[in-house]
Design a protein around this motif. Structure first.
Motif, PDB file in Angstrom:
ATOM      1  N   ALA A 294      43.324  40.623  88.745  1.00  0.00           N
ATOM      2  CA  ALA A 294      43.561  39.303  89.328  1.00  0.00           C
ATOM      3  C   ALA A 294      44.074  38.354  88.255  1.00  0.00           C
ATOM      4  CB  ALA A 294      42.274  38.757  89.950  1.00  0.00           C
ATOM      5  N   THR A 295      45.003  37.492  88.636  1.00  0.00           N
ATOM      6  CA  THR A 295      45.556  36.536  87.686  1.00  0.00           C
ATOM      7  C   THR A 295      45.929  35.245  88.405  1.00  0.00           C
ATOM      8  OG1 THR A 295      47.191  36.255  85.911  1.00  0.00           O
ATOM      9  CG2 THR A 295      47.950  37.334  87.934  1.00  0.00           C
ATOM     10  N   LEU A 296      45.968  34.158  87.654  1.00  0.00           N
ATOM     11  CA  LEU A 296      46.367  32.850  88.182  1.00  0.00           C
ATOM     12  C   LEU A 296      47.762  32.543  87.664  1.00  0.00           C
ATOM     13  CD1 LEU A 296      45.186  30.310  89.754  1.00  0.00           C
ATOM     14  CD2 LEU A 296      44.819  29.325  87.486  1.00  0.00           C
ATOM     15  N   LYS A 297      48.760  32.495  88.554  1.00  0.00           N
ATOM     16  CA  LYS A 297      50.151  32.306  88.145  1.00  0.00           C
ATOM     17  C   LYS A 297      50.927  31.555  89.226  1.00  0.00           C
ATOM     18  CE  LYS A 297      50.278  34.538  84.181  1.00  0.00           C
ATOM     19  NZ  LYS A 297      48.818  34.548  84.050  1.00  0.00           N
ATOM     20  N   ARG A 298      52.134  31.119  88.852  1.00  0.00           N
ATOM     21  CA  ARG A 298      53.030  30.501  89.829  1.00  0.00           C
ATOM     22  C   ARG A 298      53.802  31.611  90.556  1.00  0.00           C
ATOM     23  NH1 ARG A 298      54.027  25.316  90.267  1.00  0.00           N
ATOM     24  NH2 ARG A 298      53.406  24.848  88.117  1.00  0.00           N
TER      25      ARG A 298
ATOM     26  N   VAL B 285      48.918  30.483  92.511  1.00  0.00           N
ATOM     27  CA  VAL B 285      48.092  31.328  93.368  1.00  0.00           C
ATOM     28  C   VAL B 285      47.182  32.236  92.545  1.00  0.00           C
ATOM     29  CG1 VAL B 285      49.895  31.377  95.133  1.00  0.00           C
ATOM     30  CG2 VAL B 285      49.749  33.245  93.470  1.00  0.00           C
ATOM     31  N   VAL B 286      46.154  32.732  93.221  1.00  0.00           N
ATOM     32  CA  VAL B 286      45.391  33.874  92.721  1.00  0.00           C
ATOM     33  C   VAL B 286      46.080  35.111  93.282  1.00  0.00           C
ATOM     34  CG1 VAL B 286      43.197  35.112  92.785  1.00  0.00           C
ATOM     35  CG2 VAL B 286      43.227  32.618  92.568  1.00  0.00           C
TER      36      VAL B 286
ATOM     37  N   VAL C  19      51.584  43.257  94.959  1.00  0.00           N
ATOM     38  CA  VAL C  19      50.986  41.939  94.752  1.00  0.00           C
ATOM     39  C   VAL C  19      50.425  41.415  96.062  1.00  0.00           C
ATOM     40  CG1 VAL C  19      51.385  39.550  94.047  1.00  0.00           C
ATOM     41  CG2 VAL C  19      52.572  41.422  92.855  1.00  0.00           C
ATOM     42  N   LYS C  20      49.158  41.025  96.047  1.00  0.00           N
ATOM     43  CA  LYS C  20      48.523  40.419  97.216  1.00  0.00           C
ATOM     44  C   LYS C  20      48.047  39.017  96.851  1.00  0.00           C
ATOM     45  CE  LYS C  20      46.833  44.846  99.039  1.00  0.00           C
ATOM     46  NZ  LYS C  20      45.608  45.647  99.360  1.00  0.00           N
ATOM     47  N   VAL C  21      48.486  38.040  97.610  1.00  0.00           N
ATOM     48  CA  VAL C  21      48.018  36.668  97.407  1.00  0.00           C
ATOM     49  C   VAL C  21      46.616  36.550  97.982  1.00  0.00           C
ATOM     50  CG1 VAL C  21      48.395  34.246  97.997  1.00  0.00           C
ATOM     51  CG2 VAL C  21      50.351  35.721  97.420  1.00  0.00           C
ATOM     52  N   GLN C  22      45.686  36.034  97.182  1.00  0.00           N
ATOM     53  CA  GLN C  22      44.302  35.875  97.633  1.00  0.00           C
ATOM     54  C   GLN C  22      43.896  34.423  97.810  1.00  0.00           C
ATOM     55  OE1 GLN C  22      41.988  38.316  94.794  1.00  0.00           O
ATOM     56  NE2 GLN C  22      41.832  39.784  96.461  1.00  0.00           N
TER      57      GLN C  22
ATOM     58  N   ARG D  69      41.913  27.758  97.862  1.00  0.00           N
ATOM     59  CA  ARG D  69      41.790  27.961  99.306  1.00  0.00           C
ATOM     60  C   ARG D  69      42.234  29.381  99.632  1.00  0.00           C
ATOM     61  NH1 ARG D  69      45.347  24.367 103.111  1.00  0.00           N
ATOM     62  NH2 ARG D  69      46.941  25.881 102.522  1.00  0.00           N
ATOM     63  N   GLU D  70      41.375  30.112 100.334  1.00  0.00           N
ATOM     64  CA  GLU D  70      41.710  31.491 100.689  1.00  0.00           C
ATOM     65  C   GLU D  70      42.912  31.527 101.633  1.00  0.00           C
ATOM     66  OE1 GLU D  70      38.647  33.995 102.170  1.00  0.00           O
ATOM     67  OE2 GLU D  70      37.210  33.440 100.607  1.00  0.00           O
ATOM     68  N   GLN D  71      43.927  32.299 101.269  1.00  0.00           N
ATOM     69  CA  GLN D  71      45.077  32.541 102.135  1.00  0.00           C
ATOM     70  C   GLN D  71      45.847  33.722 101.561  1.00  0.00           C
ATOM     71  OE1 GLN D  71      46.764  28.476 101.344  1.00  0.00           O
ATOM     72  NE2 GLN D  71      48.657  29.623 100.911  1.00  0.00           N
ATOM     73  N   ASN D  72      46.611  34.390 102.411  1.00  0.00           N
ATOM     74  CA  ASN D  72      47.320  35.587 101.961  1.00  0.00           C
ATOM     75  C   ASN D  72      48.830  35.404 101.917  1.00  0.00           C
ATOM     76  OD1 ASN D  72      47.979  35.631 104.671  1.00  0.00           O
ATOM     77  ND2 ASN D  72      46.650  37.367 105.171  1.00  0.00           N
ATOM     78  N   THR D  73      49.274  34.154 102.038  1.00  0.00           N
ATOM     79  CA  THR D  73      50.705  33.846 101.935  1.00  0.00           C
ATOM     80  C   THR D  73      50.894  32.704 100.939  1.00  0.00           C
ATOM     81  OG1 THR D  73      50.624  32.255 103.763  1.00  0.00           O
ATOM     82  CG2 THR D  73      51.154  34.558 104.309  1.00  0.00           C
ATOM     83  N   ALA D  74      52.099  32.569 100.427  1.00  0.00           N
ATOM     84  CA  ALA D  74      52.392  31.499  99.481  1.00  0.00           C
ATOM     85  C   ALA D  74      53.860  31.131  99.562  1.00  0.00           C
ATOM     86  CB  ALA D  74      52.041  31.929  98.059  1.00  0.00           C
TER      87      ALA D  74
END
Length: 234
Positions: A190-194, A181-182, A221-224, A170-175
């Motif tokens: 780009a990477t998939l990590k916690r 997250v991406v 770092v930008k959350v995508q 799901r697209e979002q810029n916060t976590a």
């Protein structure tokens, strides 16, 4: 909707049967799709069979029936057939499994697959749609746009995410801390990590002890997007 590898295999089987009158062997399929073992071919064949594109005949070597083709691969005048050596049989009707539900009765949506995401060392940022995949509507979390990515690598394996899986994002810029997250690192990778925030720093944690946690200043770092679902082919 089929994955890219499933489409490649179905197309390879179709072309070989059109050209030579017999389906390819599992070894030939493995080489054609550049897979390391025949177990991957078994999983793809099973997935194609479960989705109704092919049918295997029991106790007959290399006996595969192409039942249908995806719309993008359809040819004028295509007729399903079974080929076993020099034997050609007409297709047989098979009753659906008990409890089977029509696809159009299930709430589902088609999402773009935006290429591959590294579950390992970050890779080049993803920008283009490679194909589409259909997912259950119940998998989509909350409002907003969603997209899918094919996982490359094994750094998130202890979170249940394997190499070759399709993750729904799901697209979002916060976590929140602990979200998977991406993450876009320095606008290039780009990477998939916690995700973990440590003051003014961001830690991107793997779920595999073979990989180190990487820590960056928060402006790098930008959350995508956040992981909301996963699709796996067997």
């Amino acid at each position: 909707m089929l994955t890219r590898k499933q489409l490649e295999l179905l197309d390879f089987i179709r072309n070989r049967m059109d050209a030579e009158g017999v389906p390819p062997s599992f070894d030939e399929m493995k080489v054609a799709l550049d897979l390391r073992s025949k177990s991957g071919i078994h999983r793809l064949i099973t997935a194609l069979e479960e989705r109704g594109f092919i049918r295997r005949l029991a106790h007959r070597a290399r006996a595969i029936e192409i039942v249908k083709l995806p719309e993008a691969m359809e040819r004028t005048g295509f007729t399903p057939k079974v080929i076993n050596g020099d034997r050609v049989d007409p297709p047989k009707r098979v009753a659906p499994p008990k409890g089977a539900m029509r696809v159009d009765a299930v709430s589902a949506l088609e999402l773009p697959v935006m290429g591959r995401i590294a579950a390992g060392v970050p890779i080049e940022a993803i920008q283009e749609i490679s194909h589409h995949v259909t997912v259950p509507g119940s998998m989509l979390s909350g409002k907003g746009q969603h997209y899918a990515l094919e996982v490359k690598g094994d750094s998130m394996i202890e979170a249940g995410i394997n190499d070759g899986d399709i993750v729904v994002i799901r697209e979002q810029n916060t976590a929140e801390n602990g979200d998977i997250v991406v993450a876009l690192v320095e606008d290039t990778e780009a990477t998939l990590k916690r995700f973990r925030r440590r003051g003014s720093m961001i830690a991107l944690e793997a779920a595999n002890p073979a990989y180190e946690t990487r820590v960056f200043p928060d402006h790098q770092v930008k959350v995508q997007g956040r992981l909301v679902g996963l699709i796996r082919s067997y």
